[in-house]
Design an enzyme around this catalytic site. Structure first.
Site, PDB file in Angstrom:
ATOM      1  N   TYR A  48      26.949  -0.958  52.578  1.00 33.34           N
ATOM      2  CA  TYR A  48      26.643  -1.687  51.058  1.00 33.34           C
ATOM      3  C   TYR A  48      25.955  -3.263  51.359  1.00 33.34           C
ATOM      4  CZ  TYR A  48      27.654  -4.040  46.577  1.00 33.34           C
ATOM      5  OH  TYR A  48      27.467  -4.923  45.480  1.00 33.34           O
ATOM      6  N   SER A  51      24.032  -9.068  45.478  1.00 32.57           N
ATOM      7  CA  SER A  51      25.442  -9.645  45.690  1.00 32.57           C
ATOM      8  C   SER A  51      25.191 -10.567  46.920  1.00 32.57           C
ATOM      9  CB  SER A  51      26.268  -8.434  45.943  1.00 32.57           C
ATOM     10  OG  SER A  51      27.496  -8.674  46.521  1.00 32.57           O
TER      11      SER A  51
HETATM   12  N1  LIG Z   1      31.479  -5.460  40.388  1.00 33.16           N
HETATM   13  C1  LIG Z   1      31.101  -6.486  41.015  1.00 33.16           C
HETATM   14  O1  LIG Z   1      32.071  -7.367  41.397  1.00 33.16           O
HETATM   15  C2  LIG Z   1      29.856  -6.791  41.565  1.00 33.16           C
HETATM   16  C3  LIG Z   1      29.405  -7.822  42.599  1.00 33.16           C
HETATM   17  C4  LIG Z   1      28.325  -8.100  43.208  1.00 33.16           C
HETATM   18  C5  LIG Z   1      27.325  -7.221  42.696  1.00 33.16           C
HETATM   19  N2  LIG Z   1      27.506  -6.032  41.840  1.00 33.16           N
HETATM   20  C6  LIG Z   1      26.365  -5.320  41.533  1.00 33.16           C
HETATM   21  O2  LIG Z   1      26.258  -5.132  40.183  1.00 33.16           O
HETATM   22  C7  LIG Z   1      25.636  -3.781  39.944  1.00 33.16           C
HETATM   23  C8  LIG Z   1      26.559  -3.340  38.716  1.00 33.16           C
HETATM   24  O3  LIG Z   1      27.791  -3.002  39.286  1.00 33.16           O
HETATM   25  P1  LIG Z   1      29.042  -2.664  38.331  1.00 33.16           P
HETATM   26  O4  LIG Z   1      30.171  -3.548  38.854  1.00 33.16           O
HETATM   27  O5  LIG Z   1      28.586  -2.838  36.802  1.00 33.16           O
HETATM   28  O6  LIG Z   1      29.337  -1.350  38.780  1.00 33.16           O
HETATM   29  P2  LIG Z   1      29.602   0.266  38.017  1.00 33.16           P
HETATM   30  O7  LIG Z   1      30.585  -0.217  36.851  1.00 33.16           O
HETATM   31  O8  LIG Z   1      30.071   1.213  38.858  1.00 33.16           O
HETATM   32  O9  LIG Z   1      28.302   0.585  37.420  1.00 33.16           O
HETATM   33  C9  LIG Z   1      27.275   0.904  38.034  1.00 33.16           C
HETATM   34  C10 LIG Z   1      26.026   1.449  37.305  1.00 33.16           C
HETATM   35  O10 LIG Z   1      25.130   2.004  38.101  1.00 33.16           O
HETATM   36  C11 LIG Z   1      24.958   3.304  37.703  1.00 33.16           C
HETATM   37  N3  LIG Z   1      24.280   4.141  38.666  1.00 33.16           N
HETATM   38  C12 LIG Z   1      24.880   4.475  40.092  1.00 33.16           C
HETATM   39  N4  LIG Z   1      23.770   5.247  40.639  1.00 33.16           N
HETATM   40  C13 LIG Z   1      23.009   5.537  39.706  1.00 33.16           C
HETATM   41  C14 LIG Z   1      21.683   6.373  40.049  1.00 33.16           C
HETATM   42  N5  LIG Z   1      21.494   7.111  41.095  1.00 33.16           N
HETATM   43  N6  LIG Z   1      20.947   6.391  38.869  1.00 33.16           N
HETATM   44  C15 LIG Z   1      21.154   5.653  37.901  1.00 33.16           C
HETATM   45  N7  LIG Z   1      22.233   4.952  37.663  1.00 33.16           N
HETATM   46  C16 LIG Z   1      22.995   4.887  38.704  1.00 33.16           C
HETATM   47  C17 LIG Z   1      26.279   3.883  37.264  1.00 33.16           C
HETATM   48  O11 LIG Z   1      26.030   5.228  36.502  1.00 33.16           O
HETATM   49  P3  LIG Z   1      27.201   6.212  36.541  1.00 33.16           P
HETATM   50  O12 LIG Z   1      28.336   5.970  35.371  1.00 33.16           O
HETATM   51  O13 LIG Z   1      26.402   7.686  36.029  1.00 33.16           O
HETATM   52  O14 LIG Z   1      27.759   6.391  37.656  1.00 33.16           O
HETATM   53  C18 LIG Z   1      26.486   2.865  36.293  1.00 33.16           C
HETATM   54  O15 LIG Z   1      26.056   2.908  35.283  1.00 33.16           O
HETATM   55  C19 LIG Z   1      25.627  -3.108  41.062  1.00 33.16           C
HETATM   56  O16 LIG Z   1      24.347  -3.200  41.714  1.00 33.16           O
HETATM   57  C20 LIG Z   1      26.485  -3.833  42.087  1.00 33.16           C
HETATM   58  O17 LIG Z   1      26.234  -3.647  43.680  1.00 33.16           O
HETATM   59  C21 LIG Z   1      28.717  -5.953  41.291  1.00 33.16           C
END
Ligand SMILES: NC(=O)c1ccc[n+]([C@@H]2O[C@H](COP(=O)([O-])OP(=O)(O)OC[C@H]3O[C@@H](n4cnc5c(N)ncnc54)[C@H](OP(=O)(O)O)[C@@H]3O)[C@@H](O)[C@H]2O)c1
Length: 238
Positions: A161, A145
């Protein structure tokens, strides 16, 4: 060697991870859907198959060494090797009660966030590295990020974070240095500000837009960049 490439996406049951899985599937990858919850994983596999992707589920909790080892063994049994690893699973950690205000920081929250966002990446990467080394053009993509950028210092103050992503960026550079003489290419990406559960669906970009840079780095040519940090616009400052 079997022509069909296999990609493991962690946290692939929803959000950006699901979109990365669907995007890689659309360009011909077999996708190993890494997810910790059985029902959510199976539902994602079904949705991917309905979209024409060759997908299989892999039980994977990145915070558990046992789970990670079993996932690597399952991928070896099913695919024999791994071409792409996308370390996407990530959590923001709680923020209530000043838990991520640096002046009142809850160190248990820091530990929890690091366990998933940083140690989880190390666990998974090291467990599947022997499978990646069997591929012709292995690629590792760490979903980071721009909140981890020490130059940009962007987004809300989040003292668990943001540093977790700074450390993930640093780890990306260390892996890239260690693997410099190999065909394993390692990079980090920022998906931008994406509407997912993570952001309360309160963000301008779609999961597909967020997935695009990860898919690009997962399919870099052999002379592609190594040990960098990229978004749709190009290089993100560290
Ligand atoms: N959304 C944004 O604006 C944004 C911006 C910058 C970076 N990111 C990064 O992008 C990535 C994905 O984020 P997202 O926005 O798609 O979030 P999200 O919708 O909350 O999805 C997160 C995913 O990670 C899984 N997860 C969490 N803990 C885990 C564990 N211990 N073992 C296996 N899986 C696990 C969750 O599974 P469950 O369904 O079981 O919880 C879910 O599938 C993250 O690394 C986040 O930091 C996101």
């Amino acid at each position: 060697m079997n022509d069909t490439k296999t990609a493991l996406v962690t946290g692939a049951n929803k959000g950006i991870g699901f979109a990365i899985a669907r995007g890689l599937g659309a360009i011909g990858f077999t996708v190993a859907v890494g997810a910790r919850d059985d029902a959510r994983r199976e539902e994602a596999v079904e949705r991917l198959r309905a979209a024409g992707t060759d997908a299989f589920g892999v039980a994977l909790d990145v915070t558990s060494g046992h789970s990670v080892a079993a996932a690597a063994a399952a991928i070896e049994r099913t695919a024999g090797r791994l071409d792409v690893l996308v370390n996407n699973a990530g959590i923001s950690g709680p923020t209530e009660g000043g838990a991520q205000d640096p002046t009142t920081l809850d160190l248990d929250v820091v530990r929890t966030v690091l366990d998933t966002n940083v140690f989880g990446v190390v666990r998974v990467t090291n467990a599947v590295l022997p499978l990646l080394r069997r591929a012709d053009a292995p690629r590792i993509v760490n979903v980071s990020s721009n909140m981890g950028s020490l130059t940009l210092r962007t987004g809300p103050v989040m003292a668990a974070y943001a540093p977790s992503k700074s450390m993930l960026n640093s780890l990306t550079a260390q892996y890239a240095r260690r693997l410099a003489d190999t065909n394993v290419i390692v990079n980090a990406c920022c998906p931008g500000y994406v509407a997912t559960d993570f952001t309360g669906f309160n963000a301008p970009r779609t999961p597909e837009q967020g997935a695009a840079i990860a898919i690009r780095l997962a399919t870099l040519p052999d002379d592609g960049p190594r040990g960098g940090f990229f978004d749709d616009e190009g290089v993100v400052p560290w």
